[in-house]
Design an enzyme around this catalytic site. Structure first.
Site, PDB file in Angstrom:
ATOM      1  N   HIS A 263       0.821  -1.206   0.000  1.00 30.10           N
ATOM      2  CA  HIS A 263       0.000   0.000   0.000  1.00 30.10           C
ATOM      3  C   HIS A 263       0.861   1.265   0.000  1.00 30.10           C
ATOM      4  O   HIS A 263       1.782   1.408   0.806  1.00 30.10           O
ATOM      5  CB  HIS A 263      -0.923   0.017   1.218  1.00 30.10           C
ATOM      6  N   HIS A 300      -4.140   5.162  10.761  1.00 36.69           N
ATOM      7  CA  HIS A 300      -3.108   6.166  10.945  1.00 36.69           C
ATOM      8  C   HIS A 300      -3.648   7.334  11.753  1.00 36.69           C
ATOM      9  O   HIS A 300      -4.850   7.604  11.772  1.00 36.69           O
ATOM     10  CB  HIS A 300      -2.535   6.639   9.596  1.00 36.69           C
ATOM     11  N   ASP A 306      -5.580  17.980   9.572  1.00 38.67           N
ATOM     12  CA  ASP A 306      -6.953  17.526   9.358  1.00 38.67           C
ATOM     13  C   ASP A 306      -7.050  16.946   7.958  1.00 38.67           C
ATOM     14  O   ASP A 306      -6.478  17.494   7.008  1.00 38.67           O
ATOM     15  CB  ASP A 306      -7.931  18.689   9.482  1.00 38.67           C
ATOM     16  N   HIS A 336      -7.604   7.314  12.591  1.00 35.79           N
ATOM     17  CA  HIS A 336      -8.721   6.790  11.810  1.00 35.79           C
ATOM     18  C   HIS A 336      -8.174   5.758  10.837  1.00 35.79           C
ATOM     19  O   HIS A 336      -6.974   5.620  10.652  1.00 35.79           O
ATOM     20  CB  HIS A 336      -9.473   7.907  11.076  1.00 35.79           C
TER      21      HIS A 336
END
Length: 385
Positions: A263, A300, A306, A336
């Site tokens: 990834h 992560h 943000d 998240h």
């Protein structure tokens, strides 16, 4: 984008006599940024570009803040923003900080009765729905679904829409917006490993030249207010220009994804940057090809930024219950990652058709009252099993 462009008629040398057929002089204007140190364009006008006849109304368009210190993850249903006829009235600021504003708009009509100039910010307009033409004093650009329109601050423009079904995702930036520097050499040329190149950049090719006198309304945005000004000459009276400061278009469909055996992190999707935030494009691509690869992203923590993700099309594999026009906000300070079941679903898949735009800001974003009108207040609980 540091790319030289010339359009129309210009003299051989800057700041020298350039005369009309009747022998009078054209009026030269240096249109630049960051004082005299940033990108600039020299334009030549039929009439003086300084003729202000009247200053009319002045009113605030600053967003109303609902949450100035936010740590809650949100989902906003962008298509719930109601269409409005006027382009400026349709723009609803959803998230904002001192560096940028993230805006949704569903304008139904073209700009007819006025011109618009944003002196506060560069504008990056992503076309989610609609086709038409961006008309500016430095030339015109046709646009369609998937286009980014980069409009530097100070450009005077109108927008013509072909239909009344239009959806725009807009980022206003108080910092200049550039292509990522790691994709450019010291001359500014995009390098071989860049996910797009100069051939993908669409520059203005049609120059409107209107040598008209009268009363022309320009709505100017400055310090969060709209100031209505009447000019004595048509703003689109340029006969030619050259330089580096002009609007351009780039299609998300021309972004060539970078993939790997495992990834890849979000920076491989980066499309634009400032010193205050970055913009990334998630496009259809092959998944990771290591035999034990997990295509879904790992969990992560956004400690320093943000993350805002605007979902455009396709099946976004890391999220459950996501539709076109949704926006997710994952604020700094908390981790998240994929929704429950997403990691397992991704294993063995070979490709994705997802299409999305991401904005990562380095300062926290404030949530506006307009955002709460379309918010899923329970989204932050969506990781519970």
């Amino acid at each position: 984008m540091p790319l030289y462009h010339k359009l129309g008629n210009i003299p051989p040398k800057r700041h020298t006599q350039f005369r009309k057929p009747d022998g009078t002089l054209y009026y030269e204007q240096l249109f630049g940024t960051i004082g005299f140190d940033g990108m600039s364009t020299n334009s030549y006008h039929e009439q003086r570009p300084t003729q202000v006849k009247n200053i009319l109304n002045q009113y605030s368009v600053k967003p109303k803040i609902a949450k100035s210190n936010n740590i809650q993850s949100y989902r906003f249903r962008g298509f719930q923003v109601k269409p409005e006829a006027d382009f400026l009235n349709s723009r609803k600021t959803i998230l904002v900080n001192t560096d940028c504003a993230i805006i949704l708009a569903a304008p139904q009509e073209s700009i007819r009765d006025y011109f618009y100039k944003n002196t506060d910010a560069d504008e990056l307009i992503f076309i989610h729905k609609g086709t038409g033409k961006l008309r500016t004093h430095l030339g015109n650009l046709n646009f369609k679904y998937g286009d980014y329109l980069l409009i530097p601050r100070g450009v005077i423009y109108k927008i013509d829409f072909d239909t009344n079904d239009n959806r725009l995702f807009i980022v206003e930036s108080h910092r200049p917006i550039y292509t990522p520097k790691r994709y450019r050499n010291w001359f500014g040329q995009l390098l071989e490993h860049a996910p797009f190149c100069e051939r993908d950049i669409r520059r203005p090719s049609e120059l409107e030249t209107n040598n008209e006198s009268g009363e022309f309304l320009i709505k100017v945005k400055k310090q969060g207010e709209i100031i209505e000004m009447i000019y004595a000459s048509h703003p689109f009276d340029v006969v030619g220009y050259d330089g580096y400061n002009y609007p351009y278009a780039f299609s998300i469909h021309d972004f060539e994804p970078i993939t790997g055996r495992i990834h890849q992190p979000p920076p491989v999707h980066q499309t634009f940057e400032t010193d205050a935030f970055v913009v990334c494009s998630f496009v259809p691509r092959l998944y990771d090809y290591h035999p034990q690869a997990i295509p879904a992203p790992y969990n992560h923590s956004n400690i320093d930024s943000d993350e805002v993700l605007y979902y455009v099309d396709g099946d976004f594999m890391s999220r459950n219950d996501i539709e076109a026009g949704h926006i997710s906000l994952h604020p700094a300070g908390i981790p998240h990652g994929p929704h429950p079941g997403a990691t397992e679903r991704s294993i063995g898949k070979t490709e994705t058709e997802e299409l999305a735009v991401m904005v990562d800001t380095f300062k926290p974003l404030m949530v506006t009252e307009e955002a709460l009108k379309i918010a899923d207040e329970n989204y932050y609980k969506s990781w519970l099993e």
